[in-house]
Design an enzyme around this catalytic site. Sequence first.
Site, mmCIF file in Angstrom:
data_model
loop_
_atom_site.group_PDB
_atom_site.id
_atom_site.type_symbol
_atom_site.label_atom_id
_atom_site.label_comp_id
_atom_site.label_asym_id
_atom_site.label_seq_id
_atom_site.Cartn_x
_atom_site.Cartn_y
_atom_site.Cartn_z
ATOM 1 N N GLU A 69 0.685 -1.206 0.022
ATOM 2 C CA GLU A 69 -0.076 -0.001 -0.047
ATOM 3 C C GLU A 69 0.854 1.261 0.071
ATOM 4 O OE1 GLU A 69 -3.917 -1.145 2.415
ATOM 5 O OE2 GLU A 69 -2.407 -0.267 3.374
ATOM 6 N N HIS A 104 3.829 -0.879 14.775
ATOM 7 C CA HIS A 104 2.602 -1.375 14.199
ATOM 8 C C HIS A 104 1.614 -2.146 15.177
ATOM 9 C CE1 HIS A 104 4.135 0.378 10.660
ATOM 10 N NE2 HIS A 104 5.110 -0.506 10.655
ATOM 11 N N ARG A 160 -14.992 -9.293 13.684
ATOM 12 C CA ARG A 160 -15.037 -10.058 14.779
ATOM 13 C C ARG A 160 -14.886 -8.841 16.041
ATOM 14 N NH1 ARG A 160 -9.595 -9.502 16.169
ATOM 15 N NH2 ARG A 160 -8.168 -8.999 14.417
#
Length: 336
Positions: A69, A104, A160
């Site tokens: 990305e 991250h 979820r």
Amino acid sequence: VMPGTTRSTGLEEALAFAAEHGAVMLKAMAGGGGRGMRAVRDPTELEAVYEICRSEALQSFGIGDLYVEKLLPAARHIEVQVIGDGSGSVTHLWERDCSVQRRHQKLIEIAPAPNLSGELRTKLLEAATVLARHVDYDSLGTLEFLVRPDGFWFMEANPRLQVEHTITEEITGIDLVQAQIRVALGEKLTGMGLSEPPPVRGFAIQARVNLETLREDGTPVPRAGRLAVYAPPRGPDVRVDDYGYAGYETSLRYDSLLAKVIARGASFGEAAETCHEALRQFTVDGVPTNIPLLMSVLACPVFLSGHFDTSFIAANLADLLASAETQLAMVSPGPP
């Protein structure tokens, strides 16, 4: 939607993408928790980083496939909790700011997001609701975005419950686990009193307590052993979700997350103060934890200003590590 590839991406395709878009983010297709994920700002480093990500993804998930990305600098990581009953009826349950990350991986989450303009919040919540309604979403889920003052970009959907669902529960008063089960049993949002978003009750902050030590560069090193003493904090507006107890034997074969300390307050600052005090009272002996680092983040003026993004930890690492030494002296000692 952030520019990126939509399938398993080989090295040559990743190099071509970086040549067109500049700085990029490599991500494991089967990834999560920041594993198999690296930012590449210098194209000459892409080949080496690609192999590192592929190896980490293969080790963590059994699948080494990657995608790429465009890298968006100076952005906040904000996610929206939604619930749908499969009929096209969808409600958002407000947003969470997950920008306080290290490599991250989320460390501290806040609900609702501090210092988010009313206009941007409205657009963000509407976008998440539209996306969920478009697929007749059925159950609980999270829509994740990168957010800057000039707009926001969709990252991913997680169908979820997530680790940080606790702070949404605290600001809405809704038991999300129970709500998910009720939807699975066929109940509709109208019958559950969720045809509209619930009112927000102040702020909530969650701090993730991990078993680890830190290298000089701030890299976490997971630790394992026997918990000689384990005494989580108790008190008003404090909640601890955990699985630890005195005598518990930990293992490096599993995630280093030991507990989640959740605190609520009428304001962002009050929630941060309560969470800081709860961590100070949290006693764990036998295995080192990241409690001093969490306390230093909660006491950091930049954090308390509410003006931070995903680069916060890296940009303030030296001050946070120095502060962590001071915070360590404040942690409640265990019994003699």
